[in-house]
Design a protein around this motif. Structure first.
Motif, mmCIF file in Angstrom:
data_model
loop_
_atom_site.group_PDB
_atom_site.id
_atom_site.type_symbol
_atom_site.label_atom_id
_atom_site.label_comp_id
_atom_site.label_asym_id
_atom_site.label_seq_id
_atom_site.Cartn_x
_atom_site.Cartn_y
_atom_site.Cartn_z
ATOM 1 N N LEU A 185 -12.899 21.990 -37.873
ATOM 2 C CA LEU A 185 -13.556 20.715 -37.594
ATOM 3 C C LEU A 185 -13.465 20.356 -36.112
ATOM 4 O O LEU A 185 -12.506 20.708 -35.432
ATOM 5 N N MET A 186 -14.461 19.639 -35.631
ATOM 6 C CA MET A 186 -14.446 19.142 -34.255
ATOM 7 C C MET A 186 -13.542 17.913 -34.205
ATOM 8 O O MET A 186 -13.682 17.012 -35.038
ATOM 9 N N TYR A 187 -12.645 17.872 -33.231
ATOM 10 C CA TYR A 187 -11.683 16.774 -33.203
ATOM 11 C C TYR A 187 -11.297 16.414 -31.777
ATOM 12 O O TYR A 187 -11.453 17.197 -30.840
ATOM 13 N N THR A 188 -10.778 15.200 -31.637
ATOM 14 C CA THR A 188 -10.097 14.764 -30.425
ATOM 15 C C THR A 188 -8.848 14.031 -30.885
ATOM 16 O O THR A 188 -8.939 13.109 -31.704
ATOM 17 N N ALA A 189 -7.686 14.443 -30.399
ATOM 18 C CA ALA A 189 -6.427 13.822 -30.812
ATOM 19 C C ALA A 189 -5.806 13.093 -29.628
ATOM 20 O O ALA A 189 -5.822 13.594 -28.502
ATOM 21 N N TYR A 190 -5.272 11.909 -29.890
ATOM 22 C CA TYR A 190 -4.680 11.078 -28.840
ATOM 23 C C TYR A 190 -3.181 10.941 -29.088
ATOM 24 O O TYR A 190 -2.727 10.907 -30.237
ATOM 25 N N SER A 191 -2.425 10.814 -27.984
ATOM 26 C CA SER A 191 -0.967 10.853 -28.092
ATOM 27 C C SER A 191 -0.307 9.491 -28.220
ATOM 28 O O SER A 191 0.800 9.390 -28.729
ATOM 29 N N ASN A 192 -0.940 8.419 -27.763
ATOM 30 C CA ASN A 192 -0.244 7.130 -27.746
ATOM 31 C C ASN A 192 -1.205 5.983 -28.051
ATOM 32 O O ASN A 192 -1.925 5.523 -27.164
ATOM 33 N N PRO A 193 -1.225 5.483 -29.312
ATOM 34 C CA PRO A 193 -0.498 6.024 -30.468
ATOM 35 C C PRO A 193 -1.188 7.282 -30.991
ATOM 36 O O PRO A 193 -2.357 7.527 -30.674
ATOM 37 N N VAL A 194 -0.470 8.048 -31.798
ATOM 38 C CA VAL A 194 -1.029 9.296 -32.312
ATOM 39 C C VAL A 194 -2.147 8.989 -33.308
ATOM 40 O O VAL A 194 -1.950 8.270 -34.285
ATOM 41 N N ARG A 195 -3.315 9.501 -33.029
ATOM 42 C CA ARG A 195 -4.444 9.384 -33.952
ATOM 43 C C ARG A 195 -5.371 10.573 -33.724
ATOM 44 O O ARG A 195 -5.401 11.151 -32.631
ATOM 45 N N ILE A 196 -6.107 10.920 -34.754
ATOM 46 C CA ILE A 196 -6.999 12.077 -34.692
ATOM 47 C C ILE A 196 -8.410 11.612 -35.011
ATOM 48 O O ILE A 196 -8.655 11.036 -36.072
ATOM 49 N N GLU A 197 -9.321 11.831 -34.088
ATOM 50 C CA GLU A 197 -10.727 11.524 -34.324
ATOM 51 C C GLU A 197 -11.443 12.816 -34.703
ATOM 52 O O GLU A 197 -11.466 13.772 -33.932
ATOM 53 N N VAL A 198 -12.011 12.841 -35.894
ATOM 54 C CA VAL A 198 -12.739 14.010 -36.374
ATOM 55 C C VAL A 198 -14.227 13.677 -36.377
ATOM 56 O O VAL A 198 -14.634 12.629 -36.889
ATOM 57 N N MET A 199 -15.021 14.553 -35.797
ATOM 58 C CA MET A 199 -16.460 14.344 -35.797
ATOM 59 C C MET A 199 -17.004 14.567 -37.207
ATOM 60 O O MET A 199 -16.647 15.542 -37.874
ATOM 61 N N GLY A 290 2.444 25.375 -30.196
ATOM 62 C CA GLY A 290 2.800 23.964 -30.323
ATOM 63 C C GLY A 290 1.812 23.076 -29.593
ATOM 64 O O GLY A 290 0.966 23.546 -28.830
ATOM 65 N N PRO A 291 1.891 21.750 -29.825
ATOM 66 C CA PRO A 291 0.930 20.827 -29.224
ATOM 67 C C PRO A 291 1.060 20.760 -27.708
ATOM 68 O O PRO A 291 2.134 20.946 -27.146
ATOM 69 N N LEU A 292 -0.064 20.471 -27.073
ATOM 70 C CA LEU A 292 -0.135 20.366 -25.622
ATOM 71 C C LEU A 292 -0.823 19.046 -25.285
ATOM 72 O O LEU A 292 -1.930 18.782 -25.752
ATOM 73 N N VAL A 294 -2.670 16.742 -22.694
ATOM 74 C CA VAL A 294 -3.422 16.810 -21.438
ATOM 75 C C VAL A 294 -4.172 15.501 -21.257
ATOM 76 O O VAL A 294 -5.033 15.151 -22.064
ATOM 77 N N ASN A 295 -3.814 14.750 -20.211
ATOM 78 C CA ASN A 295 -4.476 13.472 -19.924
ATOM 79 C C ASN A 295 -4.501 12.544 -21.140
ATOM 80 O O ASN A 295 -5.508 11.905 -21.442
ATOM 81 N N GLY A 296 -3.381 12.477 -21.851
ATOM 82 C CA GLY A 296 -3.279 11.575 -22.987
ATOM 83 C C GLY A 296 -3.902 12.095 -24.262
ATOM 84 O O GLY A 296 -3.898 11.407 -25.279
ATOM 85 N N ARG A 297 -4.451 13.307 -24.225
ATOM 86 C CA ARG A 297 -5.056 13.892 -25.420
ATOM 87 C C ARG A 297 -4.237 15.092 -25.880
ATOM 88 O O ARG A 297 -3.667 15.816 -25.070
ATOM 89 N N ILE A 298 -4.203 15.273 -27.187
ATOM 90 C CA ILE A 298 -3.398 16.344 -27.767
ATOM 91 C C ILE A 298 -4.296 17.531 -28.095
ATOM 92 O O ILE A 298 -5.319 17.377 -28.767
ATOM 93 N N PHE A 299 -3.907 18.691 -27.613
ATOM 94 C CA PHE A 299 -4.584 19.933 -27.967
ATOM 95 C C PHE A 299 -3.601 20.803 -28.741
ATOM 96 O O PHE A 299 -2.395 20.754 -28.495
ATOM 97 N N LEU A 300 -4.124 21.572 -29.648
ATOM 98 C CA LEU A 300 -3.278 22.458 -30.444
ATOM 99 C C LEU A 300 -3.787 23.884 -30.266
ATOM 100 O O LEU A 300 -4.546 24.391 -31.089
#
Length: 481
Positions: A185-199, A290-292, A294-300
């Motif tokens: 799935l296409m996604y963007t994950a944010y670190s603070n607070p943790v949330r995952i946006e799925v297209m 593990g998670p990475l 980058v600029n407040g966004r989480i990549f896996l």
């Protein structure tokens, strides 16, 4: 999921509220369960369900509820009665001469076709339709579980029309994010607070059934995490589309186990991992580093390629759109972390163009990835390494690298001369020892004896002093001048 026509919801303003079932609907399920008995045809069950639909069908919502519950309960039935001959062939034979106008003609045709095909034509003529099949096993769970699974299916059906879905959880968000990736799935994950946006499926130019199905598979993983919330933008309307907001969280009447064996096919990543390790020797490849952030966004990332001090992350992208890829690349550029997207040409919508990504069709070519890694390596300045010798007469370069906790390859790029030492291929040897050895005569001696007496370094010293090695056979050699 349920068929889209069975989706039940209410709209107030710009907000959509799914019509979930609850305690009251448990009684309805209890009334329906006796319909499903071993030995009766599925068509007989359908007739009873239609009667129930009329009883509850004072509103369209009521009829949809009965039909939706019936769909869920039917998942726990085993139907038998498969025809030994393709039913289409039976019907073709029966109706080849047009309609039978008399009972006698009907019986004659049935008898002739049965004898010719060796099958009971009347029994199996519609054997490819569920209505004609017989229930051979019933394993229906408790009514409460049926209601929970119905609600899960209803939520999945509504999310099929989503543009964007935002997930939050108080549980294991890392595992949830891995599941998002495994489903492609296409996604963007944010670190603070943790949330995952799925297209959602409606992000694509043409909504993809496969993408929507994968999003549906994700939902039970979300509700299984604890402290969960799903917010979504839902697209409704055919001619004039409109965006509605939906939020569902911690509903105890939504349940159901994740579908087993339905995750995104990971054989592409598996094959690449072993092919890379088998062909590329100067880079080390690690899986799921593990998670990475980058600029407040989480990549896996899926892989981490390591050589000396260089670290390059590789992320295999599942479904994508041109806008999604450009946004991902933009966020990764200008950061210290090196992340390379590896993109499937077959799962995309749009053009890749000149984006700095690696593309593949069925398999990821390790040599293609290696070329990019080499380009990165050559573009980076060599790291300076400072080291000293400990005064020993013979110092191994390999052991020196281990002492300083660096790779031998990196140390070799930084080798330098030291006063009082001679730098050979794999050793530093003191000039004092070199002078002593130069005064000895090794000519005519067996190489194996000298190595045993002095050590492995002696072969490089002999070469430096002008000696030659003459091999007598595969195991024995003599030193000559």
């Amino acid at each position: 999921m349920l068929p889209s026509e069975l989706a039940r919801f209410r709209i107030y303003g710009d907000v959509i509220y799914p019509s979930f079932a609850g305690e009251r609907e448990v009684e309805l399920v209890k009334e329906m369960i006796p319909f499903y008995k071993v030995g009766i045809t599925y068509g007989e069950v359908e007739e009873n369900v239609k009667l129930m639909e009329r009883m509850y069908g004072k509103t369209t919502q009521g009829a949809k509820l009965v039909r939706g519950l019936h769909r869920v309960i039917s998942r726990y039935l085993t139907l038998s009665g498969e025809s030994p001959v393709d039913p289409r062939k039976i019907r073709e034979e029966l109706f080849a001469k047009g309609p039978a106008l008399t009972p006698e003609e009907r019986e004659r045709r049935l008898r002739e076709v049965s004898e010719r095909l060796g099958v009971d034509a009347e029994r199996f003529m519609f054997g490819d339709m569920d209505e004609s099949k017989v229930i051979s096993r019933v394993e229906i769970p408790p009514p409460e579980d049926i209601v929970k699974e119905y609600n899960l299916s209803l939520l999945q059906t509504i999310l099929f029309r989503s543009y964007k879905v935002t997930l939050t959880t108080e549980g294991n968000w890392k595992e949830l994010l891995r599941t998002v990736k495994r489903l492609g799935l296409m996604y963007t994950a944010y670190s603070n607070p943790v949330r995952i946006e799925v297209m959602g499926p409606y992000t694509l130019l043409k909504p993809s059934e496969k993408y929507g199905r994968n999003l549906a598979i994700l939902v039970p993983y979300v509700i299984g995490t604890g402290g969960w919330s799903i917010e979504a933008e839902i697209i409704l309307g055919k001619r004039k589309r409109r965006v509605y907001q939906m939020k569902v969280s911690n509903n105890e009447w939504i349940g159901g186990r994740p579908e087993q064996g339905k995750l995104f096919d990971s054989s592409v990543e598996e094959d690449f991992y072993w092919n890379f390790r088998g062909t590329i020797k100067d880079w080390k490849l690690e899986r799921e580093p593990g998670p990475l952030v980058v600029n407040g966004r989480i990549f896996l990332p899926d892989f981490l390629a390591i050589k000396d001090e260089i670290r390059v992350y590789l992320e295999v992208v599942g479904f994508w759109t041109e806008e999604y890829l450009r946004e991902k690349v933009k966020k990764l550029q200008g950061t210290q972390a090196l992340v390379i997207p590896i993109v499937s040409e077959e799962l995309g919508s749009g053009k890749i163009g000149d984006l700095p990504v690696i593309t593949f069709k069925r398999k990821i070519d390790p040599t293609k990835v290696y070329r990019v890694l080499r380009e990165i390596e050559q573009s980076l300045p060599t790291k300076k390494v400072e080291y000293e010798l400990d005064g020993s007469d013979v110092i191994s370069i390999k052991e020196l690298a281990m002492k300083y906790g660096i790779s031998e390859n990196l140390l070799r790029k930084n080798l330098r001369e030291f006063p009082g030492y001679v730098l050979l291929k794999n050793y530093y040897v003191s000039q004092k020892l070199m002078e002593q050895l130069s005064r000895e005569n090794f000519s005519g001696r067996k190489l194996q004896e000298v190595v045993k007496e002095r050590g492995d370094f002696i072969t490089e010293v002999l070469d430096k002093l002008g000696y030659k090695i003459k091999w007598i056979n595969i195991a024995d050699a003599v030193i000559t001048k």
